[in-house]
Write a protein that holds these residues in place. Structure first.
Motif, mmCIF file in Angstrom:
data_model
loop_
_atom_site.group_PDB
_atom_site.id
_atom_site.type_symbol
_atom_site.label_atom_id
_atom_site.label_comp_id
_atom_site.label_asym_id
_atom_site.label_seq_id
_atom_site.Cartn_x
_atom_site.Cartn_y
_atom_site.Cartn_z
ATOM 1 N N LYS A 218 6.359 -1.689 -0.460
ATOM 2 C CA LYS A 218 7.082 -2.963 -0.392
ATOM 3 C C LYS A 218 8.381 -2.702 0.330
ATOM 4 C CE LYS A 218 7.972 -2.032 -5.238
ATOM 5 N NZ LYS A 218 7.474 -2.387 -6.569
ATOM 6 N N ASP A 219 8.907 -3.718 0.952
ATOM 7 C CA ASP A 219 10.042 -3.520 1.835
ATOM 8 C C ASP A 219 11.353 -3.894 1.141
ATOM 9 O OD1 ASP A 219 11.243 -2.745 4.223
ATOM 10 O OD2 ASP A 219 9.836 -3.907 5.446
ATOM 11 N N LYS A 220 12.461 -3.529 1.792
ATOM 12 C CA LYS A 220 13.791 -3.695 1.218
ATOM 13 C C LYS A 220 14.723 -4.253 2.288
ATOM 14 C CE LYS A 220 17.361 -0.725 -0.940
ATOM 15 N NZ LYS A 220 17.392 -1.229 -2.318
ATOM 16 N N ARG A 221 15.285 -5.413 2.001
ATOM 17 C CA ARG A 221 16.234 -6.012 2.937
ATOM 18 C C ARG A 221 17.560 -5.270 2.905
ATOM 19 N NH1 ARG A 221 14.166 -10.725 0.288
ATOM 20 N NH2 ARG A 221 12.766 -11.955 1.631
ATOM 21 N N ALA A 222 18.420 -5.586 3.877
ATOM 22 C CA ALA A 222 19.738 -4.951 3.954
ATOM 23 C C ALA A 222 20.573 -5.228 2.718
ATOM 24 C CB ALA A 222 20.469 -5.424 5.206
ATOM 25 N N ASP A 223 20.340 -6.370 2.064
ATOM 26 C CA ASP A 223 21.108 -6.696 0.859
ATOM 27 C C ASP A 223 20.516 -6.059 -0.400
ATOM 28 O OD1 ASP A 223 18.839 -8.185 0.331
ATOM 29 O OD2 ASP A 223 19.850 -10.139 0.327
ATOM 30 N N GLY A 224 19.438 -5.281 -0.233
ATOM 31 C CA GLY A 224 18.831 -4.587 -1.353
ATOM 32 C C GLY A 224 17.690 -5.319 -2.015
ATOM 33 N N SER A 225 17.429 -6.559 -1.621
ATOM 34 C CA SER A 225 16.373 -7.331 -2.257
ATOM 35 C C SER A 225 14.996 -6.904 -1.758
ATOM 36 C CB SER A 225 16.584 -8.822 -2.014
ATOM 37 O OG SER A 225 16.565 -9.124 -0.636
ATOM 38 N N MET A 226 13.993 -7.183 -2.573
ATOM 39 C CA MET A 226 12.611 -6.826 -2.282
ATOM 40 C C MET A 226 11.965 -7.897 -1.416
ATOM 41 S SD MET A 226 9.787 -5.964 -5.242
ATOM 42 C CE MET A 226 10.977 -4.908 -6.090
ATOM 43 N N CYS A 227 11.072 -7.469 -0.521
ATOM 44 C CA CYS A 227 10.429 -8.438 0.373
ATOM 45 C C CYS A 227 9.109 -7.897 0.872
ATOM 46 C CB CYS A 227 11.344 -8.766 1.546
ATOM 47 S SG CYS A 227 11.825 -7.344 2.556
ATOM 48 N N ALA A 228 8.376 -8.751 1.567
ATOM 49 C CA ALA A 228 7.105 -8.349 2.169
ATOM 50 C C ALA A 228 7.330 -7.241 3.188
ATOM 51 C CB ALA A 228 6.441 -9.549 2.839
ATOM 52 N N VAL A 229 6.319 -6.416 3.363
ATOM 53 C CA VAL A 229 6.399 -5.342 4.355
ATOM 54 C C VAL A 229 6.557 -5.962 5.740
ATOM 55 C CG1 VAL A 229 5.225 -3.344 5.328
ATOM 56 C CG2 VAL A 229 4.917 -3.916 2.899
ATOM 57 N N GLY A 230 7.553 -5.481 6.462
ATOM 58 C CA GLY A 230 7.845 -6.016 7.787
ATOM 59 C C GLY A 230 9.046 -6.932 7.813
ATOM 60 N N GLU A 231 9.497 -7.363 6.628
ATOM 61 C CA GLU A 231 10.664 -8.244 6.553
ATOM 62 C C GLU A 231 11.919 -7.497 6.121
ATOM 63 O OE1 GLU A 231 9.588 -11.494 4.010
ATOM 64 O OE2 GLU A 231 8.348 -12.459 5.545
ATOM 65 N N GLY A 232 11.811 -6.187 6.004
ATOM 66 C CA GLY A 232 12.944 -5.387 5.571
ATOM 67 C C GLY A 232 13.237 -4.253 6.530
ATOM 68 N N LYS A 233 13.868 -3.213 6.021
ATOM 69 C CA LYS A 233 14.379 -2.155 6.896
ATOM 70 C C LYS A 233 13.752 -0.780 6.653
ATOM 71 C CE LYS A 233 18.230 -0.991 3.778
ATOM 72 N NZ LYS A 233 19.673 -0.735 3.669
ATOM 73 N N ILE A 234 12.792 -0.666 5.736
ATOM 74 C CA ILE A 234 12.179 0.633 5.473
ATOM 75 C C ILE A 234 11.280 1.023 6.649
ATOM 76 C CG2 ILE A 234 10.625 1.930 3.969
ATOM 77 C CD1 ILE A 234 11.603 0.282 1.625
ATOM 78 N N ASP A 235 11.426 2.263 7.099
ATOM 79 C CA ASP A 235 10.636 2.768 8.218
ATOM 80 C C ASP A 235 9.358 3.397 7.679
ATOM 81 O OD1 ASP A 235 9.560 3.938 10.455
ATOM 82 O OD2 ASP A 235 11.400 4.943 11.089
ATOM 83 N N PHE A 236 8.341 2.568 7.476
ATOM 84 C CA PHE A 236 7.102 3.066 6.905
ATOM 85 C C PHE A 236 6.357 3.983 7.864
ATOM 86 C CE2 PHE A 236 7.881 -0.755 4.335
ATOM 87 C CZ PHE A 236 7.798 -0.185 3.066
ATOM 88 N N GLY A 237 6.509 3.771 9.158
ATOM 89 C CA GLY A 237 5.875 4.665 10.115
ATOM 90 C C GLY A 237 6.327 6.101 9.921
ATOM 91 N N ALA A 238 7.633 6.290 9.771
ATOM 92 C CA ALA A 238 8.172 7.633 9.574
ATOM 93 C C ALA A 238 7.686 8.230 8.257
ATOM 94 C CB ALA A 238 9.697 7.587 9.593
ATOM 95 N N ILE A 239 7.591 7.395 7.230
ATOM 96 C CA ILE A 239 7.120 7.871 5.929
ATOM 97 C C ILE A 239 5.653 8.278 5.998
ATOM 98 C CG2 ILE A 239 6.612 7.132 3.569
ATOM 99 C CD1 ILE A 239 9.196 5.437 3.704
ATOM 100 N N PHE A 240 4.842 7.444 6.613
ATOM 101 C CA PHE A 240 3.403 7.716 6.620
ATOM 102 C C PHE A 240 3.043 8.894 7.522
ATOM 103 C CE2 PHE A 240 2.623 2.963 5.555
ATOM 104 C CZ PHE A 240 3.004 3.200 4.240
#
Length: 278
Positions: A218-240
């Motif tokens: 799940k993704d994380k916005r700049a304000d720290g809130s939870m959101c759908a994947v792709g609507e936040g700032k977590i770099d899932f490509g780098a993680i995966f």
């Protein structure tokens, strides 16, 4: 000479050898994408079969049971619906208290749903002190041993408190890793909550390599809130990309705070992950 399996995987490019991604480590993609059904609990509770149909129509091929009252439903009927829709349920979330109270019922339910792993999803405030946590860790080891005898595996799912609560200066998570059997007590790593707790996901994954059963995505916005994947700032490509060393098998979309009407949110997450290359 028989080649060491680890060396074979490394020589084959890791990601492709694990069978979870595309044919090229340079342009890998996820295989089956799963959904933690807690995300759509408000839909699933009153209409479980219809919800499974909607989830499958989006393109999900795995589900993880959790919330929505699934524990009291007709598990054989759920399984028949899964099979009809081509959905697998590799794991189920089961509270600590239920594992203590009716272990055999948990085993029966998990097997009926087709799961191979029972995951403990959360520990209440009363367990977040040194004495209670140490007692719980002994239970975790026992659960894992007994589940193995029954043909199932066991894993623990984190939130943020395991990293931030530090009785005696040692985090609950560090205690978990030290005091439980790494061969039996696996990890379901919730990336959002680990990052929220200030963890470096890359460092954590390297530390847990070989022990992670699944990710909660799940993704994380700049304000720290939870959101759908792709609507936040977590770099899932780098993680995966780290799956070369982590070997994670399951990737479950989850949004604890998924907004109504729910389906658009999980569709956004699915589409983002389906298009993701790394």
């Amino acid at each position: 000479m028989i080649a060491n399996r680890r060396n074979v995987l490394a020589g084959a490019g890791g990601l492709a050898a694990l069978g979870l991604f595309g044919v090229s480590a340079q342009a890998a993609q996820l295989g089956a994408i799963g959904l933690q059904l807690y995300t759509v609990r408000e839909l699933f509770g009153p209409d479980p079969m219809g919800t499974l149909e909607k989830v499958a129509k989006i393109g999900y091929r795995e589900v993880e049971y959790g919330g929505g009252g699934y524990d009291k439903m007709d598990h054989a009927a759920l399984r028949r619906t899964q099979d009809r829709l081509g959905l697998k349920a590799p794991s189920v979330h089961v509270p600590y208290e239920w594992l203590l109270a009716d272990f055999n019922a948990v085993v029966k339910m998990a097997k009926t749903l087709g799961a191979d792993t029972v995951i403990l999803p959360y520990m209440n405030d009363q367990h977040r002190n040194e004495a209670a946590w140490n007692t719980a860790l002994k239970d975790f080891n026992r659960f894992a041993r007994d589940l193995k005898k029954a043909g199932l595996a066991f894993a623990y799912h984190n939130h943020d408190f395991e990293f931030t609560v530090k009785p005696g200066g040692v985090s609950l998570y560090d205690r978990l890793l030290k005091e439980t059997d790494p061969a039996l007590v696996k990890i379901e790593l919730d990336l959002f909550w680990a990052i929220t707790a200030g963890q470096d996901p890359a460092a954590l994954i390297r530390r847990l390599a070989g022990r992670i059963y699944a990710y909660h995505v799940k993704d994380k916005r700049a304000d720290g809130s939870m959101c759908a994947v792709g609507e936040g700032k977590i770099d899932f490509g780098a993680i995966f990309k780290l799956n070369r060393i982590a070997g994670v098998k399951h990737f479950y979309v989850e949004n604890d705070e998924c907004p109504a009407p729910y389906l658009p949110d999980i569709t956004t997450s699915f589409n983002t992950l389906r298009k993701l290359t790394f």
